[in-house]
Design an enzyme around this catalytic site. Structure first.
Site, PDB file in Angstrom:
ATOM      1  N   LYS A 152      54.962  40.396  32.734  1.00  0.00           N
ATOM      2  CA  LYS A 152      53.515  39.518  32.091  1.00  0.00           C
ATOM      3  C   LYS A 152      53.120  40.458  31.076  1.00  0.00           C
ATOM      4  O   LYS A 152      52.675  39.841  29.834  1.00  0.00           O
ATOM      5  CB  LYS A 152      52.287  39.697  33.249  1.00  0.00           C
ATOM      6  N   GLN A 191      47.672  45.251  40.180  1.00  0.00           N
ATOM      7  CA  GLN A 191      48.957  44.826  40.756  1.00  0.00           C
ATOM      8  C   GLN A 191      49.043  45.016  41.843  1.00  0.00           C
ATOM      9  O   GLN A 191      49.442  46.115  42.541  1.00  0.00           O
ATOM     10  CB  GLN A 191      50.331  45.328  39.703  1.00  0.00           C
ATOM     11  N   ASP A 235      43.080  37.788  37.963  1.00  0.00           N
ATOM     12  CA  ASP A 235      43.712  36.839  39.207  1.00  0.00           C
ATOM     13  C   ASP A 235      43.147  36.217  39.982  1.00  0.00           C
ATOM     14  O   ASP A 235      42.901  35.817  40.613  1.00  0.00           O
ATOM     15  CB  ASP A 235      43.538  37.772  39.763  1.00  0.00           C
TER      16      ASP A 235
HETATM   17  N1  GUN Z   1      51.728  40.789  43.164  1.00  0.00           N
HETATM   18  C1  GUN Z   1      52.032  39.449  43.644  1.00  0.00           C
HETATM   19  N2  GUN Z   1      51.701  38.296  43.166  1.00  0.00           N
HETATM   20  C2  GUN Z   1      50.542  38.713  42.544  1.00  0.00           C
HETATM   21  C3  GUN Z   1      49.234  38.484  42.154  1.00  0.00           C
HETATM   22  O1  GUN Z   1      49.403  37.107  41.920  1.00  0.00           O
HETATM   23  N3  GUN Z   1      48.593  39.368  41.453  1.00  0.00           N
HETATM   24  C4  GUN Z   1      48.456  40.662  42.326  1.00  0.00           C
HETATM   25  N4  GUN Z   1      47.434  41.498  41.326  1.00  0.00           N
HETATM   26  N5  GUN Z   1      49.295  41.250  42.284  1.00  0.00           N
HETATM   27  C5  GUN Z   1      50.984  40.342  43.054  1.00  0.00           C
END
Ligand code: GUN
Length: 281
Positions: free
Chosen positions: A52, A96, A119
């Site tokens: 990311k 996350q 998100d």
């Molecule tokens: N962990 C796995 N996928 C995601 C996501 O799309 N957002 C977040 N915040 N954590 C994740």
């Protein structure tokens, strides 16, 4: 059969976003900023967060990762989120998941300012999406949606079947397809005859986490099939769709890996830019 190239689509989207960031920079003399909070040392989470950060920098965003050990107190995390909510250089905040057990996931999500919730997990964004208002949309279903629209720009009246009802994927996917005037059926583990439901579909989105659940004879000729699954098996990584069988029937199909996955991160960058733009109005 069209093999939907998620890597290519994501690279194209990133290029568009890079240009947009450059235009925003000229207009506002600043760039959107993404802050990711990573708690603990789970290997997959570390890899996701690194990717990311790398992608964010590639398109010219300001990117910051704040790391805490597994033992961090919930209060410390909530206070940091509040600080980021008030920081005008931060356009988007992502915590996350998964989180350590002693930290309340819902409390964390609800502490993020909905206008910085890249998100799309905050109840305010969930509600706005289901009411058809402007909102952040969870990155994976948004990526699936963009891939489907590339194949079939007009979804009016199409029959879509979503397999899986999670808050992360199935439910927001349903809302996006409804907005496009699809007739949507949402299916799950208690659905009586999943095969019969799938056989009705012009579009299938599989997001249940069951390896190769969707078989060749579940899919109508010329259906678009989007596979959100990433399952580790003895044979390696497989999706929720039996790729070999379904590729014989479908009009278009995403591979695993290289389908939905690359679009998820590109959509996170898009959400960050969209949050920035809304904050400048
Ligand atoms: N962990 C796995 N996928 C995601 C996501 O799309 N957002 C977040 N915040 N954590 C994740």
């Amino acid at each position: 059969m069209i093999l939907i190239d998620g890597k290519k689509a994501a690279a194209e989207l990133r290029e568009e976003l890079r240009q947009e960031v450059s235009e925003l920079k000229s207009k506002y003399s600043k760039v959107p900023g993404l802050t990711v909070i990573l708690i603990g040392d789970l290997a997959p989470s570390q890899i996701y967060v690194r990717n990311k950060e790398k992608s964010a920098k590639e398109v010219g965003l300001k990117s910051e990762v704040i790391k805490y050990p597994d033992s961090v107190q919930e209060k410390t995390v909530l206070e940091k989120i509040q600080e980021l909510n008030g920081d005008e250089n931060v356009s988007g905040i992502l915590v996350q998941l998964p989180l350590p057990k002693h930290i309340d996931k819902q409390k964390v999500i609800e502490t993020i300012d909905p206008s910085k919730d890249v998100d799309g997990f905050h109840p305010m964004n969930v509600g706005n999406l289901s009411s058809g208002y402007e909102s952040s949309v969870p990155c994976t279903p948004l990526g699936c949606y963009l891939l489907i629209k590339k194949i079939e720009p007009n979804l009016n009246g199409k029959k879509a079947v979503v397999v899986g009802r999670s808050n992360l994927n199935g439910k927001p996917m349903t809302q996006l397809l409804l907005k496009e005037n699809c007739t949507v059926t949402i299916t799950h583990s208690k659905t009586k005859d999943l095969k019969a439901e799938c056989l009705e579909a012009d579009i299938i989105v599989a997001a249940v986490g069951i390896p190769e659940l969707v078989r060749g004879d579940w899919v109508k000729k010329d259906a678009i099939v989007i596979d959100v699954g990433i399952n580790k098996t003895d044979k390696g990584l497989v999706g929720d769709v039996h790729f070999e069988e379904v590729s014989k029937n479908a009009k278009a199909l995403t591979p695993v890996p290289g389908g939905v996955g690359p679009m998820t991160i590109a959509c996170l960058l898009k959400n960050t830019i969209d949050c920035f733009k809304r904050s400048q109005i």
